[in-house]
Design a protein around this motif. Structure first.
Motif, PDB file in Angstrom:
ATOM      1  N   ASP A 223       0.829  -1.211   0.000  1.00  0.00           N
ATOM      2  CA  ASP A 223       0.000   0.000   0.000  1.00  0.00           C
ATOM      3  C   ASP A 223       0.863   1.261   0.000  1.00  0.00           C
ATOM      4  N   LEU A 224       2.047   1.146   0.592  1.00  0.00           N
ATOM      5  CA  LEU A 224       2.947   2.303   0.644  1.00  0.00           C
ATOM      6  C   LEU A 224       3.494   2.627  -0.743  1.00  0.00           C
ATOM      7  N   TRP A 225       3.723   1.593  -1.564  1.00  0.00           N
ATOM      8  CA  TRP A 225       4.162   1.845  -2.941  1.00  0.00           C
ATOM      9  C   TRP A 225       3.070   2.561  -3.734  1.00  0.00           C
ATOM     10  N   ASP A 226       1.815   2.156  -3.507  1.00  0.00           N
ATOM     11  CA  ASP A 226       0.696   2.838  -4.175  1.00  0.00           C
ATOM     12  C   ASP A 226       0.628   4.298  -3.738  1.00  0.00           C
ATOM     13  N   HIS A 230       1.006   7.706  -6.024  1.00  0.00           N
ATOM     14  CA  HIS A 230      -0.049   8.725  -5.990  1.00  0.00           C
ATOM     15  C   HIS A 230       0.513  10.098  -5.620  1.00  0.00           C
ATOM     16  N   LEU A 231       1.418  10.126  -4.621  1.00  0.00           N
ATOM     17  CA  LEU A 231       1.967  11.402  -4.161  1.00  0.00           C
ATOM     18  C   LEU A 231       3.013  11.965  -5.111  1.00  0.00           C
ATOM     19  N   PHE A 238      10.042  13.520  -9.567  1.00  0.00           N
ATOM     20  CA  PHE A 238       9.811  12.307  -8.804  1.00  0.00           C
ATOM     21  C   PHE A 238       9.453  11.140  -9.716  1.00  0.00           C
ATOM     22  N   VAL A 239       8.680  11.421 -10.759  1.00  0.00           N
ATOM     23  CA  VAL A 239       8.309  10.360 -11.697  1.00  0.00           C
ATOM     24  C   VAL A 239       9.563   9.782 -12.352  1.00  0.00           C
ATOM     25  N   THR A 240      10.466  10.667 -12.771  1.00  0.00           N
ATOM     26  CA  THR A 240      11.726  10.215 -13.372  1.00  0.00           C
ATOM     27  C   THR A 240      12.520   9.376 -12.377  1.00  0.00           C
ATOM     28  N   GLY A 241      12.572   9.843 -11.133  1.00  0.00           N
ATOM     29  CA  GLY A 241      13.294   9.092 -10.107  1.00  0.00           C
ATOM     30  C   GLY A 241      12.692   7.720  -9.875  1.00  0.00           C
ATOM     31  N   GLN A 257       0.465   4.061 -16.268  1.00  0.00           N
ATOM     32  CA  GLN A 257      -0.945   4.394 -16.495  1.00  0.00           C
ATOM     33  C   GLN A 257      -1.376   5.635 -15.726  1.00  0.00           C
ATOM     34  N   GLN A 258      -0.692   5.966 -14.631  1.00  0.00           N
ATOM     35  CA  GLN A 258      -1.102   7.105 -13.814  1.00  0.00           C
ATOM     36  C   GLN A 258      -0.407   8.402 -14.191  1.00  0.00           C
TER      37      GLN A 258
END
Length: 382
Positions: A223-226, A230-231, A238-241, A257-258
């Protein structure tokens, strides 16, 4: 020649000087450092240590610490605490801690004196030194030390929190919030059972994607990965990281997908390729392990099937492994028990009441092997 006076004559001359000439000179030059130092040394030679101590303190001589150690004047520390702290706080703290079991240097007494002087920084130095030497000695002041570390020694705050288990976590969290100590807040929130709030701090306040990934890995919560995805999804950095560093911890399709449309992400193509490659390696590894397990299971099942279906030849020479007599061929009619291991026993020689009968010979042999391994390990560790 180098004529020298005997110790007795030397002491007599110096004592006379102290009583006569030095008094006159000190009246003329009351602040003469050389004369005062000579006077302090003479007092020490005459065993008048308290008088020597007064002169050292008055003149601010660092030698006062050597005098205290050498002449065991530890009881004088509390009465001259502020003067000694100003002269050398580290030396003073070391002496206080080294003799903390001696009256009047008990921890409670020293803290009370430091509190009365309103010199909080000296109190912090004392409690910090005490904690480094003996973490349990000042346990009743640990809650107070959170504020002291946050104010005077921020770098030591997190190690202090990690080492202490007797601090009220909510109060410690409030202190860290007041001082904007986000890294310490992350640790406290995780310890309080609120990892999602801790992760949100890492992302929004520390803005450290590597630390966020490391935190999620340490917690081991899907759940923490989800929550991390999300954050992070609105922050291109952050997405690149995440794309470059999450490896096989999350399904790449869930992250891709997100990602919002028209979001500009640096090196997105290369990051996606690397993520998919890492994920494929993990998938291939799992598939390879699955195939090996299936093959091994099939092979072992075949061996078991053949073993259970194999015949065991019994003739007149076959003997009972318990009593040593022939199993068949005797005048009396007797039943017998055959185990899969091939050992045979008279029915009367085994405990039929025990529904889980085992071969006694194999059992004893196995126990002996286990005992031998255990003794070998014990001798190896000695």
């Amino acid at each position: 020649m180098d004529p020298q006076l005997s110790p007795a004559v030397y002491e007599l001359v110096l004592n006379t000087f102290l009583q006569k000439d030095s008094k006159d000179k000190l009246r003329e030059q009351p602040n003469n450092e050389d004369l005062l130092k000579v006077k302090a040394l003479l007092h020490e030679d005459l065993g008048q240590y308290e008088e020597a101590l007064k002169i050292y303190l008055q003149q601010g001589h660092f030698e006062v610490f050597e005098l205290i150690r050498k002449r065991k004047l530890h009881a004088s520390l509390v009465g001259n605490l502020m003067t000694l702290m100003k002269l050398g706080s580290e030396e003073t703290v070391n002496l206080l801690i080294a003799h903390r079991t001696e009256p009047p240097l008990q921890v409670e007494r020293v803290v009370k004196v430091l509190d009365s002087t309103h010199t909080v920084e000296y109190l912090h130095k004392y409690l910090d030194g005490l904690f480094q030497k003996d973490p349990k000695a000042g346990g009743q002041y640990h809650q107070r030390q959170v504020e002291l570390y946050a104010t005077y020694d921020k770098e030591k705050l997190l190690p202090f929190l990690r080492s202490c288990t007797d601090i009220p976590l909510q109060k410690a969290l409030q202190v860290c919030e007041k001082h904007n100590r986000y890294e310490e807040m992350v640790f406290l929130l995780a310890r309080m059972g609120n990892p999602k709030a801790a992760l949100e701090l890492v992302i929004k306040k520390l803005e450290d994607v590597d630390k966020a990934i490391e935190f999620a890995m340490e917690e081991g919560d899907d759940d923490l990965w989800d929550a991390l995805i999300h954050l992070s999804i609105s922050n291109p950095k952050f997405v690149t990281g995440l794309l470059n560093n999450v490896g096989t911890h999350i399904d790449p399709t869930k992250l891709i997908q997100q990602i919002p449309e028209h979001t500009e992400i640096p090196n997105l193509g290369a990051s996606l390729v690397k993520l998919l490659q890492d994920f494929q390696v993990q998938v291939n590894l799992r598939e390879g392990c699955r195939k090996i397990l299936v093959k091994d299971s099939h092979s072992l099942m075949e061996k078991l099937y053949k073993l259970q279906g194999s015949a065991v030849y019994i003739d007149g020479d076959t003997i009972c492994k318990a009593c040593g007599n022939e199993v068949i061929g005797t005048a009396e009619k007797a039943d017998f028990v055959l185990f899969f291991c091939g050992h045979v026993y008279h029915g009367r020689c085994v405990n039929k009441k025990n529904q889980r009968m085992t071969c006694r010979m194999c059992y004893v042999h196995t126990r002996a092997e286990h005992r031998g391994r255990k003794e070998h390990l014990l001798q190896k560790n000695l």
